[in-house]
Design an enzyme around this catalytic site. Sequence first.
Site, PDB file in Angstrom:
ATOM      1  N   ASP A 115      -8.676   0.564 -11.688  1.00 59.61           N
ATOM      2  CA  ASP A 115      -8.307   1.806 -12.336  1.00 59.61           C
ATOM      3  C   ASP A 115      -8.742   1.732 -13.791  1.00 59.61           C
ATOM      4  O   ASP A 115      -7.992   1.330 -14.666  1.00 59.61           O
ATOM      5  CB  ASP A 115      -6.793   1.985 -12.230  1.00 59.61           C
ATOM      6  CG  ASP A 115      -6.416   3.435 -12.343  1.00 59.61           C
ATOM      7  OD1 ASP A 115      -7.338   4.278 -12.409  1.00 59.61           O
ATOM      8  OD2 ASP A 115      -5.218   3.724 -12.369  1.00 59.61           O
ATOM      9  N   TYR A 222     -19.972  -3.310  -9.703  1.00 59.26           N
ATOM     10  CA  TYR A 222     -19.890  -3.055  -8.266  1.00 59.26           C
ATOM     11  C   TYR A 222     -21.083  -2.293  -7.704  1.00 59.26           C
ATOM     12  O   TYR A 222     -21.083  -1.916  -6.532  1.00 59.26           O
ATOM     13  CB  TYR A 222     -18.590  -2.347  -7.906  1.00 59.26           C
ATOM     14  CG  TYR A 222     -18.303  -1.103  -8.740  1.00 59.26           C
ATOM     15  CD1 TYR A 222     -19.114   0.021  -8.651  1.00 59.26           C
ATOM     16  CD2 TYR A 222     -17.210  -1.060  -9.591  1.00 59.26           C
ATOM     17  CE1 TYR A 222     -18.857   1.154  -9.399  1.00 59.26           C
ATOM     18  CE2 TYR A 222     -16.934   0.069 -10.349  1.00 59.26           C
ATOM     19  CZ  TYR A 222     -17.771   1.172 -10.253  1.00 59.26           C
ATOM     20  OH  TYR A 222     -17.518   2.282 -10.995  1.00 59.26           O
ATOM     21  N   LYS A 310      -7.029   5.079  -1.109  1.00 61.70           N
ATOM     22  CA  LYS A 310      -6.053   4.910  -2.180  1.00 61.70           C
ATOM     23  C   LYS A 310      -4.728   4.324  -1.691  1.00 61.70           C
ATOM     24  O   LYS A 310      -4.360   4.457  -0.523  1.00 61.70           O
ATOM     25  CB  LYS A 310      -5.774   6.272  -2.835  1.00 61.70           C
ATOM     26  CG  LYS A 310      -7.014   6.955  -3.391  1.00 61.70           C
ATOM     27  CD  LYS A 310      -7.404   6.433  -4.744  1.00 61.70           C
ATOM     28  CE  LYS A 310      -6.520   6.948  -5.830  1.00 61.70           C
ATOM     29  NZ  LYS A 310      -7.026   8.086  -6.579  1.00 61.70           N
ATOM     30  N   CYS A 408      39.342   7.359  -9.607  1.00 61.05           N
ATOM     31  CA  CYS A 408      40.805   7.260  -9.548  1.00 61.05           C
ATOM     32  C   CYS A 408      41.484   7.967 -10.723  1.00 61.05           C
ATOM     33  O   CYS A 408      42.708   8.064 -10.762  1.00 61.05           O
ATOM     34  CB  CYS A 408      41.246   5.802  -9.487  1.00 61.05           C
ATOM     35  SG  CYS A 408      40.964   4.899 -11.021  1.00 61.05           S
ATOM     36  N   CYS A 428      41.593   0.769  -8.084  1.00 62.21           N
ATOM     37  CA  CYS A 428      40.743   1.955  -7.938  1.00 62.21           C
ATOM     38  C   CYS A 428      40.018   1.877  -6.593  1.00 62.21           C
ATOM     39  O   CYS A 428      39.421   0.846  -6.257  1.00 62.21           O
ATOM     40  CB  CYS A 428      39.731   1.984  -9.083  1.00 62.21           C
ATOM     41  SG  CYS A 428      38.424   3.190  -8.849  1.00 62.21           S
TER      42      CYS A 428
HETATM   43  S1  IVH Z   1     -18.384   2.612  -6.096  1.00 57.24           S
HETATM   44  C1  IVH Z   1     -21.006   5.982  -4.987  1.00 57.24           C
HETATM   45  N1  IVH Z   1     -16.665   0.643  -6.299  1.00 57.24           N
HETATM   46  O1  IVH Z   1     -13.926   4.843  -8.635  1.00 57.24           O
HETATM   47  C2  IVH Z   1     -20.132   4.850  -5.298  1.00 57.24           C
HETATM   48  N2  IVH Z   1     -16.266   2.625  -7.547  1.00 57.24           N
HETATM   49  O2  IVH Z   1     -14.813   8.032  -7.684  1.00 57.24           O
HETATM   50  C3  IVH Z   1     -19.791   4.782  -6.713  1.00 57.24           C
HETATM   51  N3  IVH Z   1     -14.269   2.523  -8.957  1.00 57.24           N
HETATM   52  O3  IVH Z   1     -16.372   6.483 -10.486  1.00 57.24           O
HETATM   53  C4  IVH Z   1     -18.554   4.076  -7.021  1.00 57.24           C
HETATM   54  N4  IVH Z   1     -13.685   0.480  -8.423  1.00 57.24           N
HETATM   55  O4  IVH Z   1     -15.005   4.613 -11.585  1.00 57.24           O
HETATM   56  C5  IVH Z   1     -16.988   1.901  -6.684  1.00 57.24           C
HETATM   57  N5  IVH Z   1     -15.265  -1.191  -6.400  1.00 57.24           N
HETATM   58  C6  IVH Z   1     -15.578   0.045  -6.804  1.00 57.24           C
HETATM   59  C7  IVH Z   1     -14.808   0.774  -7.723  1.00 57.24           C
HETATM   60  C8  IVH Z   1     -15.173   2.069  -8.066  1.00 57.24           C
HETATM   61  C9  IVH Z   1     -13.384   1.545  -9.149  1.00 57.24           C
HETATM   62  C10 IVH Z   1     -14.181   3.858  -9.588  1.00 57.24           C
HETATM   63  C11 IVH Z   1     -15.412   4.293 -10.287  1.00 57.24           C
HETATM   64  C12 IVH Z   1     -15.879   5.539  -9.605  1.00 57.24           C
HETATM   65  C13 IVH Z   1     -14.620   6.004  -8.937  1.00 57.24           C
HETATM   66  C14 IVH Z   1     -14.913   6.704  -7.632  1.00 57.24           C
END
Ligand code: IVH
Length: 669
Positions: A115, A222, A310, A408, A428
């Site tokens: 996050d 990532y 989520k 009480c 009480c």
């Molecule tokens: S992949 C098309 N991997 O989540 C794929 N996103 O709406 C692009 N995020 O904008 C995102 N951890 O800010 C991916 N392991 C993860 C992630 C990740 C957090 C966030 C990122 C992205 C949003 C997805």
Amino acid sequence: MEPAARIEQLRALLREASHRYYVLDAPTLSDAEYDRAFRELEGLEGANPGLLTKDSPTQRVGAQPSEKFARVPHTRQMMSLANIFGDEDLVEFDARIHKLLGEEKVTYVFEPKLDGLAVTLIYERGRLARGATRGDGLIGEDVTANLRTIKAVPLELQGKPPPVFEARGEVFIGKKDFVRFNAEREAAGEPAFVNPRNSAAGSLRQLDPRETAKRPLSIFFYDVGETGGLEFKSHLEKLEALKAFGLRINPENKTCSSLDEVRTAYSALLERRHQLIYEIDGSVVKVDSEDQRRRLGAVSRTPRWATAYKFPAEEEATTVEDIQVQVGRTGALTPVAFLKPVHVGGVTVSRATLHNEDEVRRKDVRKGDRVFLRRAGDVIPEIVRVITESRPPEGLPEFSMPTACPVCGGPVAREEDGAILRCTNLSCPAQLIGRLRHLASRSALDVAGLGEETCARLVATGLVKAPADLANVYSLTRDQWLGLERMGEKSVDNLLAALQASKKTSLRRFVYGLGIPQVGEATARALALRFPSVELLVGASFDDLQAVRDVGPAVALQVSEFLSKAENRDAIARFLTAGVAPEPEPVASASGPFTGKTVVLTGAMTGYTREEAKAEVERRGGRVSGSISRKTDLLVAGEDAGSKLKKAAELGVKVVDEAGFRALLEDAK
Ligand code: IVH
């Protein structure tokens, strides 16, 4: 050595050290060594300005404050993810993929969803050239100067990167760093941040990079964007490449070869969520194969091949429908907020304790308020703050505590430290019900079948009218029990059997079951060890009580006050007359190797679980503590003992291994 050569040597050393520290999490240089090398480099660069380059580790905070951020178009769009929230959604996500790919096997990569804030970093000829926020996915903001200040962002890639390489990831602030940073801000009179996400986003968008440099930002990568001709067959290959270039990837990432494996990974991550050192709001499930990704494609700006799975939200808004004051077994008056039921942290919550008057004042919660409610993990739901913006313009009446017991009508008194109001009437009904329930609870006399409702009926029908009557549960006849509402033959017989069995108990359970304010299981045990009979405990003076290990003056005062009241003494006497027979704790020998000693357990043993080892030590009069300090007498170190072993050596604490531990246990038998 020539300055140029030494400068290069130092830069290489510092780069390697940063990489090991921030990316691999396996430092090789001490902080002091790092600082020395850093200062030497700064000195050499100062004396030889011609040798200063932008990618030197000393140049992380380079740029001057900007007026505003320049806009950068992304050469490859930064997509976002669709969200799914439950298993049904997951099944649907998987079904759609299989519908489009037919019978093909699909491998998923499962990653924590950090996050924070998405960024992209462009490396040209291996050097960090530009970094930008996601923006709307097509155009972001140039935050290069700020990204350069993040220690986990290498200014130069390792290995053999292509001419252009774009790495994407999430900038975040760890939970501990967040707390520390916020505390510093508050101490400096600056407003605190609401959560790590906001503070990460705010920090990265500082116009002055010197300010960003002060923020404890970190990053996990990532994804890749532009690859400069490098081709990848799968997501895993991309992650491997990121890692090889010295870019930090999340060690929690997992490959799942079936939907069931995704489910398992999800539950495991949800379980571990609060142990992670950074906040996550769920997971990301991605199809691994590039070829499959291409065929699956995207719908507007979200790919079909990935989704954000989520976690249940931990914070929700709801309305306080009422604030009622409840009376507990110790007479404490507790304000409780009754809420419009709301789903938070995976359960439906309809009430939240407000603890005491001060807490209500501090949060200024009023009947009718909209509030943010938080329930993290198994933690008790808590009102985080009032949404004052939603309060009606004419305001809402302030809450105030009652001046008499709401159950009480008896007098209430403020406890010495001021925070707690108590009903002083020991008869009480609320207190009696609470004490009965506590007495019957599993850690006390453990009477199955004596639940809340039955306790309430005993009090309501007058079968229990005063503390001394608590022992009546042992003298009521079968017919009297049957006379209570909703008590059938079978449940009465079971209850009678449970009551009979509960008479044979241990002193610690009995002491705990008395419900003395502030006496939990551990204190009850300490008291039972020191005073091996009810008579000895009842006869103990304040000084005797205070001298017990783990019993401080505040608790000693509560115990002596409780025991000095005639009502409570009567109650105790009646229990004993009714046949409750608390057995003293097995007394440890007065001089064994564990007697009175504080022991710390670490590492794994083959012959004992942690719990077993603890019980063995305690049976011999020792105490097991979780952390090592000067007061520790012995460290028992099993396999793979870590930092505690080092600390023991530093503090000169005696250490034994499993064999040594076994020998000591034998000695102390
Ligand atoms: S992949 C098309 N991997 O989540 C794929 N996103 O709406 C692009 N995020 O904008 C995102 N951890 O800010 C991916 N392991 C993860 C992630 C990740 C957090 C966030 C990122 C992205 C949003 C997805």
